[in-house]
Structure formats: structure tokens, C-alpha cells
Design a protein around this motif. Structure first.
Motif, PDB file in Angstrom:
ATOM      1  N   PRO A 150      -5.493  -6.022   4.040  1.00 52.74           N
ATOM      2  CA  PRO A 150      -6.197  -7.045   4.823  1.00 52.74           C
ATOM      3  C   PRO A 150      -7.718  -6.939   4.750  1.00 52.74           C
ATOM      4  CG  PRO A 150      -5.488  -5.289   6.271  1.00 52.74           C
ATOM      5  CD  PRO A 150      -5.025  -4.909   4.883  1.00 52.74           C
ATOM      6  N   CYS A 151      -8.253  -6.044   3.912  1.00 52.61           N
ATOM      7  CA  CYS A 151      -9.687  -5.810   3.844  1.00 52.61           C
ATOM      8  C   CYS A 151     -10.087  -5.644   2.383  1.00 52.61           C
ATOM      9  CB  CYS A 151     -10.070  -4.560   4.644  1.00 52.61           C
ATOM     10  SG  CYS A 151      -8.968  -3.139   4.337  1.00 52.61           S
ATOM     11  N   THR A 152     -11.386  -5.604   2.138  1.00 50.47           N
ATOM     12  CA  THR A 152     -11.891  -5.397   0.778  1.00 50.47           C
ATOM     13  C   THR A 152     -12.410  -3.970   0.671  1.00 50.47           C
ATOM     14  OG1 THR A 152     -12.534  -7.721   0.609  1.00 50.47           O
ATOM     15  CG2 THR A 152     -13.509  -6.176  -0.977  1.00 50.47           C
ATOM     16  N   PRO A 153     -11.695  -3.100  -0.077  1.00 49.64           N
ATOM     17  CA  PRO A 153     -12.118  -1.695  -0.138  1.00 49.64           C
ATOM     18  C   PRO A 153     -13.433  -1.545  -0.899  1.00 49.64           C
ATOM     19  CG  PRO A 153     -10.343  -2.103  -1.690  1.00 49.64           C
ATOM     20  CD  PRO A 153     -10.481  -3.349  -0.883  1.00 49.64           C
ATOM     21  N   SER A 154     -14.265  -0.655  -0.409  1.00 48.11           N
ATOM     22  CA  SER A 154     -15.543  -0.384  -1.076  1.00 48.11           C
ATOM     23  C   SER A 154     -15.376   0.578  -2.237  1.00 48.11           C
ATOM     24  CB  SER A 154     -16.549   0.183  -0.068  1.00 48.11           C
ATOM     25  OG  SER A 154     -16.053   1.384   0.493  1.00 48.11           O
ATOM     26  N   GLY A 155     -14.238   1.265  -2.286  1.00 53.35           N
ATOM     27  CA  GLY A 155     -13.970   2.221  -3.347  1.00 53.35           C
ATOM     28  C   GLY A 155     -12.679   2.952  -3.055  1.00 53.35           C
ATOM     29  N   ALA A 156     -12.333   3.877  -3.942  1.00 50.80           N
ATOM     30  CA  ALA A 156     -11.073   4.594  -3.785  1.00 50.80           C
ATOM     31  C   ALA A 156     -10.997   5.368  -2.482  1.00 50.80           C
ATOM     32  CB  ALA A 156     -10.866   5.542  -4.962  1.00 50.80           C
ATOM     33  N   GLY A 157     -12.138   5.809  -1.972  1.00 47.55           N
ATOM     34  CA  GLY A 157     -12.136   6.635  -0.775  1.00 47.55           C
ATOM     35  C   GLY A 157     -12.438   5.890   0.503  1.00 47.55           C
ATOM     36  N   ASP A 158     -12.339   4.561   0.518  1.00 45.66           N
ATOM     37  CA  ASP A 158     -12.623   3.770   1.726  1.00 45.66           C
ATOM     38  C   ASP A 158     -11.531   4.038   2.769  1.00 45.66           C
ATOM     39  OD1 ASP A 158     -13.042   1.857   3.683  1.00 45.66           O
ATOM     40  OD2 ASP A 158     -13.652   0.309   2.262  1.00 45.66           O
ATOM     41  N   ALA A 174       3.578  -5.235  -5.759  1.00 49.57           N
ATOM     42  CA  ALA A 174       2.837  -5.593  -4.543  1.00 49.57           C
ATOM     43  C   ALA A 174       1.350  -5.317  -4.668  1.00 49.57           C
ATOM     44  CB  ALA A 174       3.413  -4.841  -3.340  1.00 49.57           C
ATOM     45  N   VAL A 175       0.954  -4.352  -5.506  1.00 50.82           N
ATOM     46  CA  VAL A 175      -0.472  -4.019  -5.620  1.00 50.82           C
ATOM     47  C   VAL A 175      -1.106  -4.616  -6.871  1.00 50.82           C
ATOM     48  CG1 VAL A 175      -0.236  -1.911  -4.270  1.00 50.82           C
ATOM     49  CG2 VAL A 175       0.003  -1.800  -6.756  1.00 50.82           C
ATOM     50  N   LEU A 176      -0.387  -5.477  -7.574  1.00 51.41           N
ATOM     51  CA  LEU A 176      -1.024  -6.197  -8.679  1.00 51.41           C
ATOM     52  C   LEU A 176      -2.138  -7.080  -8.119  1.00 51.41           C
ATOM     53  CD1 LEU A 176       2.099  -7.274 -10.787  1.00 51.41           C
ATOM     54  CD2 LEU A 176       0.423  -5.489 -11.342  1.00 51.41           C
ATOM     55  N   PRO A 177      -3.187  -7.327  -8.899  1.00 50.92           N
ATOM     56  CA  PRO A 177      -4.324  -8.095  -8.386  1.00 50.92           C
ATOM     57  C   PRO A 177      -3.934  -9.415  -7.728  1.00 50.92           C
ATOM     58  CG  PRO A 177      -4.891  -7.108 -10.487  1.00 50.92           C
ATOM     59  CD  PRO A 177      -3.441  -6.800 -10.263  1.00 50.92           C
ATOM     60  N   ALA A 178      -2.952 -10.099  -8.265  1.00 51.37           N
ATOM     61  CA  ALA A 178      -2.576 -11.397  -7.707  1.00 51.37           C
ATOM     62  C   ALA A 178      -1.870 -11.287  -6.360  1.00 51.37           C
ATOM     63  CB  ALA A 178      -1.680 -12.144  -8.692  1.00 51.37           C
ATOM     64  N   ASN A 179      -1.358 -10.091  -6.036  1.00 50.33           N
ATOM     65  CA  ASN A 179      -0.542  -9.934  -4.830  1.00 50.33           C
ATOM     66  C   ASN A 179      -1.198  -9.092  -3.745  1.00 50.33           C
ATOM     67  OD1 ASN A 179       1.510 -11.328  -6.236  1.00 50.33           O
ATOM     68  ND2 ASN A 179       2.317  -9.412  -7.089  1.00 50.33           N
ATOM     69  N   ARG A 180      -2.307  -8.444  -4.042  1.00 46.35           N
ATOM     70  CA  ARG A 180      -2.875  -7.454  -3.135  1.00 46.35           C
ATOM     71  C   ARG A 180      -3.245  -8.005  -1.768  1.00 46.35           C
ATOM     72  NH1 ARG A 180      -6.904  -4.510  -7.577  1.00 46.35           N
ATOM     73  NH2 ARG A 180      -5.220  -3.399  -8.680  1.00 46.35           N
ATOM     74  N   ALA A 181      -3.671  -9.233  -1.741  1.00 50.38           N
ATOM     75  CA  ALA A 181      -4.122  -9.796  -0.469  1.00 50.38           C
ATOM     76  C   ALA A 181      -3.006  -9.853   0.562  1.00 50.38           C
ATOM     77  CB  ALA A 181      -4.697 -11.198  -0.694  1.00 50.38           C
ATOM     78  N   LYS A 182      -1.750  -9.883   0.113  1.00 53.72           N
ATOM     79  CA  LYS A 182      -0.631  -9.908   1.054  1.00 53.72           C
ATOM     80  C   LYS A 182      -0.409  -8.543   1.696  1.00 53.72           C
ATOM     81  CE  LYS A 182       1.911 -13.526  -1.459  1.00 53.72           C
ATOM     82  NZ  LYS A 182       1.010 -13.649  -2.634  1.00 53.72           N
ATOM     83  N   VAL A 183      -0.983  -7.491   1.076  1.00 50.87           N
ATOM     84  CA  VAL A 183      -0.771  -6.128   1.557  1.00 50.87           C
ATOM     85  C   VAL A 183      -2.014  -5.549   2.211  1.00 50.87           C
ATOM     86  CG1 VAL A 183      -0.124  -3.786   0.872  1.00 50.87           C
ATOM     87  CG2 VAL A 183       0.930  -5.747  -0.273  1.00 50.87           C
ATOM     88  N   ALA A 243     -11.565   3.641   6.068  1.00 53.18           N
ATOM     89  CA  ALA A 243     -11.382   2.637   7.127  1.00 53.18           C
ATOM     90  C   ALA A 243     -10.442   1.527   6.650  1.00 53.18           C
ATOM     91  CB  ALA A 243     -12.733   2.065   7.543  1.00 53.18           C
ATOM     92  N   CYS A 244     -10.670   1.049   5.427  1.00 56.69           N
ATOM     93  CA  CYS A 244      -9.803  -0.006   4.884  1.00 56.69           C
ATOM     94  C   CYS A 244      -8.393   0.521   4.656  1.00 56.69           C
ATOM     95  CB  CYS A 244     -10.404  -0.543   3.585  1.00 56.69           C
ATOM     96  SG  CYS A 244      -9.525  -1.960   2.890  1.00 56.69           S
ATOM     97  N   PHE A 245      -8.293   1.772   4.224  1.00 58.97           N
ATOM     98  CA  PHE A 245      -6.976   2.364   3.991  1.00 58.97           C
ATOM     99  C   PHE A 245      -6.193   2.466   5.305  1.00 58.97           C
ATOM    100  CE2 PHE A 245      -3.900   5.651   2.771  1.00 58.97           C
ATOM    101  CZ  PHE A 245      -3.530   5.209   1.510  1.00 58.97           C
ATOM    102  N   GLU A 246      -6.861   2.897   6.362  1.00 61.40           N
ATOM    103  CA  GLU A 246      -6.189   2.994   7.656  1.00 61.40           C
ATOM    104  C   GLU A 246      -5.764   1.613   8.156  1.00 61.40           C
ATOM    105  OE1 GLU A 246      -6.847   4.762  12.189  1.00 61.40           O
ATOM    106  OE2 GLU A 246      -8.331   5.160  10.602  1.00 61.40           O
ATOM    107  N   GLN A 247      -6.628   0.621   7.950  1.00 62.57           N
ATOM    108  CA  GLN A 247      -6.280  -0.731   8.359  1.00 62.57           C
ATOM    109  C   GLN A 247      -5.050  -1.226   7.590  1.00 62.57           C
ATOM    110  OE1 GLN A 247      -9.594  -3.440   8.131  1.00 62.57           O
ATOM    111  NE2 GLN A 247      -8.401  -5.213   8.792  1.00 62.57           N
ATOM    112  N   THR A 248      -4.993  -0.873   6.314  1.00 62.53           N
ATOM    113  CA  THR A 248      -3.853  -1.269   5.488  1.00 62.53           C
ATOM    114  C   THR A 248      -2.576  -0.595   5.972  1.00 62.53           C
ATOM    115  OG1 THR A 248      -5.261  -1.622   3.556  1.00 62.53           O
ATOM    116  CG2 THR A 248      -2.912  -1.264   3.145  1.00 62.53           C
ATOM    117  N   VAL A 249      -2.639   0.711   6.215  1.00 61.50           N
ATOM    118  CA  VAL A 249      -1.464   1.445   6.698  1.00 61.50           C
ATOM    119  C   VAL A 249      -0.966   0.849   8.014  1.00 61.50           C
ATOM    120  CG1 VAL A 249      -0.703   3.661   7.660  1.00 61.50           C
ATOM    121  CG2 VAL A 249      -1.986   3.599   5.506  1.00 61.50           C
TER     122      VAL A 249
END
Length: 601
Positions: free
Chosen positions: A183-191, A172-181, A193-199
Motif C-alpha cells: 500500500p506504499c512506495t518503498p524508498s529502498g530494500a530496507g524501508d 503477486a509481487v510482479l510489477p503489474a500486481n504489486r499495488a494490490k499487495v 516503515a513501508c514493510f511494516e505497513q505491508t505486513v
């Protein structure tokens, strides 16, 4: 790839992977689960789990759904609430007999089947590899795979679920599949806001409801593993996302259809909320999770009203997934989900049967009973040769059966190949099929001293009719076999592959005339006449409704619930046996949005 040391630090105990992090390794271990096996696999009905997973049974039922033994299903694959007695001459064993139908049917949380799990990861992540079928033991079929009274927990199941979750999360987290999981573009490992949106986003899809604030907070803690100072762990945003997916895919809130409900004037009757209703709709009609549109309808509070359920059900029925789900229901009900034959022949059988189902239910809606009496069948050149019918123009298409004794789905090679035994047709097994699956009559178990894995004993004659007559020579056997074998012999002119024959295989001295009897309804010859006898019986449609309800609620109906079948069967008849209308009537009924508790053991 995460090192094993990282996992040990993350899990701490040999429970279900990462779930124990979120649950604090607490919570009631479900019945029949080894203490070392963890609490997630058969935790049962589950409430809204604020801390993630193994926190117990919330409000639906504290008993594990795996441990429930209520609701007797028959050992022969029949669907009957009072299995065990001899086969009656005819008539469904579930008739209400004037009884008042219960306001709500009893239910507990039931685990998603392997097929449902595979459908969910396909629909959410585009993963069509069938990971549940790969890692998990096959579900038990009786005849359906979603009977929660048969679900059992084991340490092997726990381990298999962990392997399943890891496998799905990696892809699910392979580059070709990530967009399905994500919904945002992370700025880095510690983003964060994007992580919370994903959860929040993926949690709602997997749990089929919005996550609570506490649940979101618990899952956010997993981002730390993507940013910690550990050379064995990649500093990558998707490391944390993969951990979230692994944990969620092992959470009882994902693995189980959790239904709690709210009590009304009658405290024993619980009204489901919109999200619980959404799951009932999607798993019944699609065999999969609610899509975004159905969750949006739940967000808007539209599913507690019958009109809102009808609108969504009509949309779901227009999707090809509804066809796939109905095909699978029939394959389980009519026994042809796993039959002998070459891959090419089985593909042709499947094509023939699904085309007839689609024609009767979707493409040219007609009385559902036409499924058993249709004078036409959809075949290719291979099946034309198999059946001795004219080859269709263009290589495949609809042809007339003519006067060869065939009609309807009982003439299909798929159905005729089912219920075989000893590498040949079995009159007894075919009789059991008709009695239990099409008339809903229970068939008792054979005497303990009978070895059912051996064919009928040899006699002075090599002919099957003579050997099977031995079944009826003993009074202890005759009570059942008199109601089974005569049905099967009416189909004996059609072999295990649906080919017509006039004598036993390899024994031209043993003629077959195709004469059979449907006890209580008269004689017939061949599958076409049997189909018409079943339609004329007035029981077939009632049994179909019962089988559909068994499948919908995830267990065999009980005797005191027979009036529910009567009500829906009457509606089915009033609508000229239109299958889509039957489904719409069921999902818009008040009962569909209610549940009651299983009785305490």
C-alpha cells in the motif's frame, strides 16, 4: 530468484516452507500428519497465533479438523446424519420430531477448499490462474467439497501447499500486481516503515482479522533477507514481501476458518467475534474472503448485531460473486459439477441452469420451488435441437417447454447427465439422487459381494427394464432397489444428454414408456411430473434447507440437530420460499453468531 541455500537457511527443517521460522519449528503436529510433514496443514482450529503458524490449536479444538470423524455422511453422496439404513418411502431423515433445537451448532476449524483458496487469491491479488486447483489434490465431494470430517492431512498436502504459496507469491509481487499487495512506495530494500505497513495490511486481508503485535514483529524479521549480504538473494524490497506472502499463505490462520468464540452464561456456547462472523458471512455467500467493507464493519463491531449482519449480507447478495457461489452450491448438490459431454454442450447446459437459478433467486424472485416446476427454460439453438424445442429468437432466450413432459431444473441436460453410469443412464443412480439429494433419505451401502462397478447381469432380454428387474429378484437387494429403480425408470425416456427417446439406446425392441413411481407419493411420468410430485411432497423444501445447512457449517447435520432444520424450514415456508430471505434469516439468527465445541473423541 532465491537460491536453494537461502531457503534452507530460512526454514531449517522440512516443515511448511517459511512457517517454521515464525513458529520456531515448535507446536503440536496434527493427527495423521507425518512428523516430517510439518504442523501447518491440518493443525485444526487454531487460536490467534502470535508467533505465526504452527503453534497449536488455540481455543477452538485441539483436535485436527482433518482427523475428525464425527457426523456420518453417506457413501452415495446423500447428506444425512444417520446414513446407513434402507431408503424410506419419503420424508427427511433429519426431522426434529419435536426436539428442542440446540442453541449453537458444533464446529471446528476447517481448511479452505481449493475453490475457496482460488477465490481468495483472485479477490486479493487479481490472480485468476486457479493455483490451488493446479497444485492441490481435488477435495472430496459428499456432495459438498467443504466437509471438514473428510479433510485429511498428508505430507503430500504439505508439499502441495508450499508449491501453491510459492506460485502465488511470485505473481503477486510482479510489477503489474504489486499495488494490490503493497500500500506504499518503498524508498529502498530496507524501508522498514513501508514493510511494516505491508505486513499489517496484507496480514489482515489474509488472516481475516488484524494481526497481533507479536505476529507483525515475527513477519518483519523476513525483511532481513531482502537486505542481507548474499549474492544469491536480490537486494530488493519485494524479496521480503514475497517471503511474507509465502509464509502467510501456509499459515493455519490463513488456511483454516478459525473460530474460537467467547463463553457466556452457558460455557458450552461460544459467541463469535466480529471477524469470525465476517468470515462466516463471506464464505457462505461468496465462497471467498471478506472484502474491505466487511472487515471495516467488523472493525466497527457491527456484525455481532443482527441488523449489522443483515446490512452486510444484503450487500454481499447484490454482488455477482453471490450468484457464482449459489451456482456452485447447486452444481454440487444436484450433482452436475462434473458431467460428460463436449465443452460446447456443457457450456450450453451451464447457461440454461444458471439462468433458471438466477431468475428464481435474484432476477425475478419467486418461490424457490419454482426451480422444479418452471414451464420455461433458457436455451440456445444447440439445446433447442438437443431437446426438440423451438429455437429461441436471437439465438438464445426463454422458451416454453410445451407439453413434452419437461418442467423445471430436473429436465435440464445438466441434471439428467449427472448420476449416469456405464456410459448410459442408470435408473438406480437417478433413484439414489432423488432419495438422498432431494428427499434427504439415507441409502444403505450394497452387500459386500455386489460389484457396483459392473452393470446389471445380462438376461435373456437385452432390455434395461428386464436387466434391472434382477435387482429386485433378491430380497437382500429389493429392500433398497424397490425405492430407487422405479424413480429412475420414470426418467428413462431422457438420455444422458437430456434427449427424449422412446426405446433403449441401440435397442428399438426395448420400448420405454417413462412410467415411474416416487415411493410413498405415487406414480409420475417424466421430469416435469417428478418435480411436481417432489414439490407436493412437502419434503423437498425441508431437504433443501438441510442441504444448505450442511454446506454452511461444513459437515452433515446430526440427528439431534434436526430441529434446527425444522425452525429454518418453517421460516422458509412463511416467507413463501424466498431463497434470499432464507439466507438473510439464517445469517441474522442468533445461532449464526454462536458455536459450540465438538465432543471429545
Amino acid at each position: 530468484m532465491r537460491a536453494a541455500s537461502t531457503r534452507r537457511r530460512c526454514t531449517g527443517l522440512p516443515l511448511v516452507g517459511l512457517v517454521c521460522v515464525l513458529a520456531g519449528c515448535t507446536g503440536k503436529v496434527a493427527e495423521n500428519v507425518p512428523a516430517s510433514g510439518g504442523a501447518a496443514a491440518e493443525q485444526g482450529s487454531g487460536g490467534s497465533s502470535a508467533s505465526g503458524a504452527a503453534t497449536g490449536a488455540g481455543g477452538s479444538s485441539a483436535k485436527s479438523s482433518g482427523g475428525s470423524t464425527t457426523g456420518g455422511s453417506t457413501s452415495n453422496g446423500g447428506s444425512s446424519g444417520n446414513a446407513g439404513g434402507g431408503s424410506s418411502a419419503g420424508g427427511s431423515s433429519q426431522g426434529g420430531g419435536g426436539a428442542v433445537a440446540p442453541a449453537a451448532l458444533q464446529s471446528v476449524g476447517r481448511r479452505l477448499t481449493n475453490g475457496e483458496l482460488d477465490n481468495v487469491v483472485r479477490d486479493l491479488f487479481g490472480d485468476s490462474t486457479g493455483p490451488a486447483s493446479k497444485y492441490l489434490a481435488e477435495d472430496q465431494y459428499d456432495p459438498f467439497d467443504n466437509d471438514y470430517t473428510l479433510q485429511r492431512a498428508s505430507e503430500a498436502l504439505i508439499d502441495s501447499l508450499e508449491a501453491f504459496a510459492e506460485d502465488v507469491a511470485v505473481r503477486a509481487v510482479l510489477p503489474a500486481n504489486r499495488a494490490k499487495v503493497v500500500p506504499c512506495t518503498p524508498s529502498g530494500a530496507g524501508d522498514s516503515a513501508c514493510f511494516e505497513q505491508t505486513v499489517t495490511n496484507v496480514g489482515k486481508k489474509l488472516f481475516r482479522r488484524p494481526l497481533s503485535d507479536d505476529e507483525v514483529t515475527a513477519y518483519l524479521a523476513l525483511q532481513a533477507f531482502a537486505t542481507e549480504d548474499n549474492p544469491d538473494v536480490p537486494h530488493d524490497f519485494y524479496t521480503g514481501v514475497s517471503l511474507v506472502l509465502e509464509a502467510m499463505l501456509q499459515d493455519p490462520e490463513f488456511l483454516y476458518r478459525v473460530e474460537i468464540g467467547t463463553p457466556g452464561k452457558d460455557p458450552s456456547v461460544l459467541a463469535l467475534n466480529d471477524y469470525e462472523i465476517a468470515s462466516r458471512l463471506s464464505f457462505l455467500l461468496w465462497g471467498s474472503t471478506p472484502d474491505d467493507a466487511l472487515l471495516a464493519a467488523a472493525d466497527g463491531g457491527k456484525l455481532v448485531e443482527p441488523d449489522g449482519r443483515r446490512s452486510q449480507a444484503e450487500r454481499l447478495l447484490a454482488d455477482d460473486r453471490a450468484r457464482d457461489a449459489l451456482h456452485r452450491f447447486h452444481a454440487m448438490w444436484l450433482g452436475y459439477r462434473a458431467i460428460p459431454g463436449s465443452a460446447e454442450l456443457l457450456a450450453s447446459f451451464g447457461m440454461e441452469t444458471t439462468h433458471l437459478i438466477d431468475r428464481v433467486v435474484f432476477d425475478e424472485p419467486a418461490s424457490y420451488l419454482t426451480l422444479f416446476t418452471s414451464p420455461d427454460t433458457y436455451i440456445d439453438t444447440k439445446l433447442a435441437d438437443q431437446y426438440g424445442l423451438p429455437a429461441p429468437a436471437g439465438g438464445e432466450g426463454w422458451v416454453k417447454y410445451g407439453s413434452d413432459g419437461r418442467a423445471g431444473i430436473l429436465s435440464h441436460g445438466s441434471v439428467l447427465a449427472a448420476f449416469s453410469k456405464f456410459s448410459d443412464t442408470s435408473p438406480t443412480q437417478r433413484g439414489i439422487f432423488v432419495q438422498t439429494r432431494l428427499l434427504c433419505n439415507p441409502v444403505g451401502s450394497p452387500p459386500a459381494n455386489v460389484n457396483v462397478d459392473q452393470p446389471p447381469a445380462a438376461t435373456d432380454s437385452a432390455c434395461k427394464t428386464d436387466r434391472y428387474a434382477a435387482h429386485r429378484s433378491s430380497s437382500s437387494c429389493a429392500s433398497c432397489h424397490d425405492n430407487l429403480d422405479p424413480i429412475g425408470f420414470g426418467l428413462e425416456q431422457y438420455d444422458i444428454g437430456g434427449k427424449f427417446r422412446t426405446h433403449d439406446d441401440g435397442h428399438p425392441e426395448c420400448p420405454l414408456d417413462g412410467s415411474g413411481t416416487l415411493p410413498g407419493y405415487g406414480s409420475f411420468n417424466g421430469p416435469g411430473e417428478l418435480g411436481q410430485k417432489l414439490v407436493d411432497s412437502g419434503v423437498l423444501e425441508h431437504c433443501f434447507v438441510q442441504q444448505l445447512l450442511d454446506y454452511a457449517i461444513g459437515r452433515p447435520l446430526r440427528t439431534d440437530e434436526g430441529a434446527v432444520v425444522d425452525e429454518l424450514a418453517a421460516s422458509f415456508e412463511a416467507e413463501n420460499y424466498d431463497a434470499q430471505t432464507l439466507l438473510l434469516d439464517f445469517v441474522t439468527s442468533e445461532r449464526f453468531a454462536l458455536r459450540s465445541e465438538e465432543p471429545a473423541p
